[in-house]
Design a protein around this motif. Structure first.
Motif, PDB file in Angstrom:
ATOM      1  N   PRO A  51       0.785  -1.223  -0.146  1.00 31.45           N
ATOM      2  CA  PRO A  51       0.164  -0.117   0.048  1.00 31.45           C
ATOM      3  C   PRO A  51       0.896   1.177  -0.102  1.00 31.45           C
ATOM      4  O   PRO A  51       0.498   2.436  -0.338  1.00 31.45           O
ATOM      5  N   GLY A  52       2.078   1.188   0.380  1.00 30.52           N
ATOM      6  CA  GLY A  52       2.961   2.490   0.532  1.00 30.52           C
ATOM      7  C   GLY A  52       4.052   2.453  -0.551  1.00 30.52           C
ATOM      8  O   GLY A  52       3.974   1.730  -1.623  1.00 30.52           O
ATOM      9  N   TYR A  53       5.252   2.886  -0.171  1.00 29.91           N
ATOM     10  CA  TYR A  53       6.562   3.110  -0.914  1.00 29.91           C
ATOM     11  C   TYR A  53       7.076   1.662  -1.245  1.00 29.91           C
ATOM     12  O   TYR A  53       6.906   0.820  -0.264  1.00 29.91           O
ATOM     13  N   VAL A  54       7.481   1.597  -2.464  1.00 31.75           N
ATOM     14  CA  VAL A  54       8.205   0.271  -2.893  1.00 31.75           C
ATOM     15  C   VAL A  54       9.303   0.522  -3.671  1.00 31.75           C
ATOM     16  O   VAL A  54       9.585   1.774  -4.351  1.00 31.75           O
ATOM     17  N   THR A  55      10.327  -0.363  -3.609  1.00 30.44           N
ATOM     18  CA  THR A  55      11.395  -0.461  -4.491  1.00 30.44           C
ATOM     19  C   THR A  55      11.105  -1.669  -5.332  1.00 30.44           C
ATOM     20  O   THR A  55      10.539  -2.713  -4.916  1.00 30.44           O
ATOM     21  N   VAL A  56      11.374  -1.547  -6.729  1.00 28.73           N
ATOM     22  CA  VAL A  56      11.251  -2.698  -7.621  1.00 28.73           C
ATOM     23  C   VAL A  56      12.672  -2.868  -8.333  1.00 28.73           C
ATOM     24  O   VAL A  56      13.009  -1.904  -8.986  1.00 28.73           O
ATOM     25  N   TRP A  57      13.068  -4.039  -8.402  1.00 25.54           N
ATOM     26  CA  TRP A  57      14.337  -4.418  -8.805  1.00 25.54           C
ATOM     27  C   TRP A  57      13.907  -5.500  -9.875  1.00 25.54           C
ATOM     28  O   TRP A  57      13.103  -6.166  -9.956  1.00 25.54           O
ATOM     29  N   PHE A  58      14.867  -5.217 -11.282  1.00 25.68           N
ATOM     30  CA  PHE A  58      14.491  -5.847 -12.255  1.00 25.68           C
ATOM     31  C   PHE A  58      15.828  -6.690 -12.782  1.00 25.68           C
ATOM     32  O   PHE A  58      16.917  -6.027 -12.743  1.00 25.68           O
ATOM     33  N   CYS A  97       7.163   4.772  -5.707  1.00 27.02           N
ATOM     34  CA  CYS A  97       7.991   3.673  -6.429  1.00 27.02           C
ATOM     35  C   CYS A  97       9.384   4.030  -7.046  1.00 27.02           C
ATOM     36  O   CYS A  97       9.455   5.032  -7.727  1.00 27.02           O
ATOM     37  N   THR A  98      10.396   3.451  -6.773  1.00 30.57           N
ATOM     38  CA  THR A  98      11.648   3.447  -7.350  1.00 30.57           C
ATOM     39  C   THR A  98      12.035   2.145  -7.959  1.00 30.57           C
ATOM     40  O   THR A  98      12.206   1.220  -7.188  1.00 30.57           O
ATOM     41  N   PRO A  99      12.044   2.199  -9.421  1.00 30.71           N
ATOM     42  CA  PRO A  99      12.414   0.899 -10.094  1.00 30.71           C
ATOM     43  C   PRO A  99      13.975   1.105 -10.301  1.00 30.71           C
ATOM     44  O   PRO A  99      14.772   2.225 -10.609  1.00 30.71           O
ATOM     45  N   TYR A 100      14.634  -0.089 -10.115  1.00 32.20           N
ATOM     46  CA  TYR A 100      16.026  -0.184 -10.221  1.00 32.20           C
ATOM     47  C   TYR A 100      16.368  -1.465 -11.389  1.00 32.20           C
ATOM     48  O   TYR A 100      15.765  -2.710 -11.060  1.00 32.20           O
ATOM     49  N   ASP A 101      17.396  -1.357 -12.145  1.00 29.94           N
ATOM     50  CA  ASP A 101      17.836  -2.497 -13.018  1.00 29.94           C
ATOM     51  C   ASP A 101      18.931  -2.981 -12.231  1.00 29.94           C
ATOM     52  O   ASP A 101      19.984  -2.267 -11.881  1.00 29.94           O
ATOM     53  N   ARG A 102      18.812  -4.089 -11.892  1.00 35.45           N
ATOM     54  CA  ARG A 102      19.865  -4.769 -10.867  1.00 35.45           C
ATOM     55  C   ARG A 102      20.726  -5.759 -11.644  1.00 35.45           C
ATOM     56  O   ARG A 102      21.965  -5.680 -11.533  1.00 35.45           O
TER      57      ARG A 102
END
Length: 122
Positions: A51-58, A97-102
């Motif tokens: 429901p809140g802040y997320v970090t998404v790793w790819f 949301c902060t997306p990162y390419d891992r």
């Protein structure tokens, strides 16, 4: 909390999407819809909600190195939109949301995209 899932195969690259968009805007919309349906089919029915802040790793695992990394990573747009549609994340705006390419890797026999969502801020 964390949630990890894999999308088998490859997702459309930026170049593929732009080619469709230039040919016909409806063709580009169909590419986006098809990609999102592919992604949604890989999400578990009991996946947690964030429901809140997320970090998404790819992790982008491709069959070859023919596409530039930035063209491959364009597919994160489809993934984030699908996560919103599924109710997994609230929104992909800056504050949530902060997306990162891992990782970028090659595996000819098992191309896939690995997505890891966490509510921790790195």
């Amino acid at each position: 909390m964390e949630y990890r899932f894999e999308i088998p195969g490859t997702l459309p690259t930026l170049n593929q999407y732009v080619d469709k968009e230039r040919a016909n805007r409806f063709a580009a919309a169909a590419v986006k819809k098809q990609a999102q349906e592919q992604i949604l089919s890989c999400i578990d029915d009991d996946a947690p909600r964030f429901p809140g802040y997320v970090t998404v790793w790819f992790d982008w695992i491709r069959p070859d190195m023919r596409s530039d990394k930035d063209n491959v990573a364009f597919a994160k747009k489809f993934i984030l939109d699908a996560l919103q549609e599924a109710g997994i994340i609230t929104n992909d705006k800056w504050k949530l949301c902060t997306p990162y390419d891992r990782k970028f890797a090659v595996n000819k026999s098992n191309p896939r995209t690995v997505v890891l969502i966490t509510d921790e801020d790195f």
